[in-house]
Design an enzyme around this catalytic site. Sequence first.
Site, PDB file in Angstrom:
ATOM      1  N   HIS A 165      -2.197   3.870  -4.466  1.00 21.59           N
ATOM      2  CA  HIS A 165      -2.174   4.782  -5.615  1.00 21.59           C
ATOM      3  C   HIS A 165      -3.534   4.908  -6.296  1.00 21.59           C
ATOM      4  O   HIS A 165      -4.279   3.934  -6.389  1.00 21.59           O
ATOM      5  CB  HIS A 165      -1.146   4.321  -6.656  1.00 21.59           C
ATOM      6  N   HIS A 207       6.159  -1.376   2.392  1.00 21.79           N
ATOM      7  CA  HIS A 207       7.417  -1.675   1.694  1.00 21.79           C
ATOM      8  C   HIS A 207       8.289  -0.426   1.653  1.00 21.79           C
ATOM      9  O   HIS A 207       7.854   0.649   2.054  1.00 21.79           O
ATOM     10  CB  HIS A 207       7.168  -2.258   0.306  1.00 21.79           C
ATOM     11  N   ASP A 209       8.157   6.765  -1.821  1.00 25.34           N
ATOM     12  CA  ASP A 209       6.827   7.378  -1.765  1.00 25.34           C
ATOM     13  C   ASP A 209       5.949   6.735  -0.680  1.00 25.34           C
ATOM     14  O   ASP A 209       4.791   7.124  -0.507  1.00 25.34           O
ATOM     15  CB  ASP A 209       6.132   7.337  -3.138  1.00 25.34           C
ATOM     16  N   HIS A 210       6.519   5.774   0.065  1.00 25.16           N
ATOM     17  CA  HIS A 210       5.788   5.124   1.167  1.00 25.16           C
ATOM     18  C   HIS A 210       6.442   5.376   2.527  1.00 25.16           C
ATOM     19  O   HIS A 210       5.789   5.210   3.555  1.00 25.16           O
ATOM     20  CB  HIS A 210       5.676   3.611   0.921  1.00 25.16           C
ATOM     21  N   HIS A 266       9.750   1.632  -0.611  1.00 30.06           N
ATOM     22  CA  HIS A 266       9.875   2.691  -1.622  1.00 30.06           C
ATOM     23  C   HIS A 266       9.675   4.084  -1.008  1.00 30.06           C
ATOM     24  O   HIS A 266       8.868   4.259  -0.091  1.00 30.06           O
ATOM     25  CB  HIS A 266       8.893   2.459  -2.772  1.00 30.06           C
TER      26      HIS A 266
HETATM   27 FE    FE Z   1       4.179   3.404  -4.469  1.00 30.73          FE
HETATM   28 ZN    ZN Z   2       6.195   0.833  -4.443  1.00 22.68          ZN
END
Ligand code: FE
Ligand code: ZN
Length: 259
Positions: A171, A52, A56-57, A54
């Site tokens: 995470h 996805h 942090d990805h 975001h």
């Molecule tokens: Fe995340």
């Molecule tokens: Zn996310």
Amino acid sequence: MHLLPLPAFTDNYVWMLHDGHQAWVVDPGDAAPVAAALDSLGLQLAGILVTHHHPDHVGGIDALRERLAATGGRVHGPSGERIPEPVERHVEGDTIDVLGRRFEVLEVPGHTAGHIAYFERDATAHPLLFCGDTLFSAGCGRLFEGTAAQMEASLARLGALPADTRVCCTHEYTLSNLRFAAAVEPSNRERADYTARCEARRAGGEPTLPSTIGLERAVNPFLRCTEPPVIEAARSQGARSDDAVDVFAALRSWKDRFR
Ligand code: FE
Ligand code: ZN
């Protein structure tokens, strides 16, 4: 085949699959730990999977392009999410060849509208699931873009995968999720045993992941929305009925407030 969780930021993992020569990574929010692992293990980067959009990805994708170009590798991701281009876009049922193994794309909306997961059903080993921020060990992602009904359906779908499926989420939230799970189901023995194992792993500086679908079915309140003790706890937190979506919605908003 080797499977490694590369720690990134404070509590992310970038999952790496490699065969000793070539590597694929999942959700590289940061390029630095990926580059360090590739260099220390002497691996080439052969592909990137993205669940996805975001930051942090996806934040490390562009910094890894040069390494990808060396192998002709590509970035694979969901359709309809904003991800640094070029990206090969995928929908439900698409398959992707990763180091000779066939991963299937599952659409699992809820955390984001276009979130996908990658699932490999291998006859010779335990199946493998890269589920991003949809299913966490003992928890699930927040509802940023989707509805409770979508997320409940996505989680029920992942929860129905084979019990020995290895769950590679993005995470390290397991211990805090387990504190919430204890509030939901104080008398769940498997959850208590699992908590002790995870505390020992974290104390030794090890990841709690991968988990398995069978374990998640036993300890994760968000996969247990039809279990009587979970329904009862959700009713005490405002669930309007015993319906799994109502139970899920009450659990999710309770978790959002939980400290
Ligand atoms: Fe995340
Ligand atoms: Zn996310």
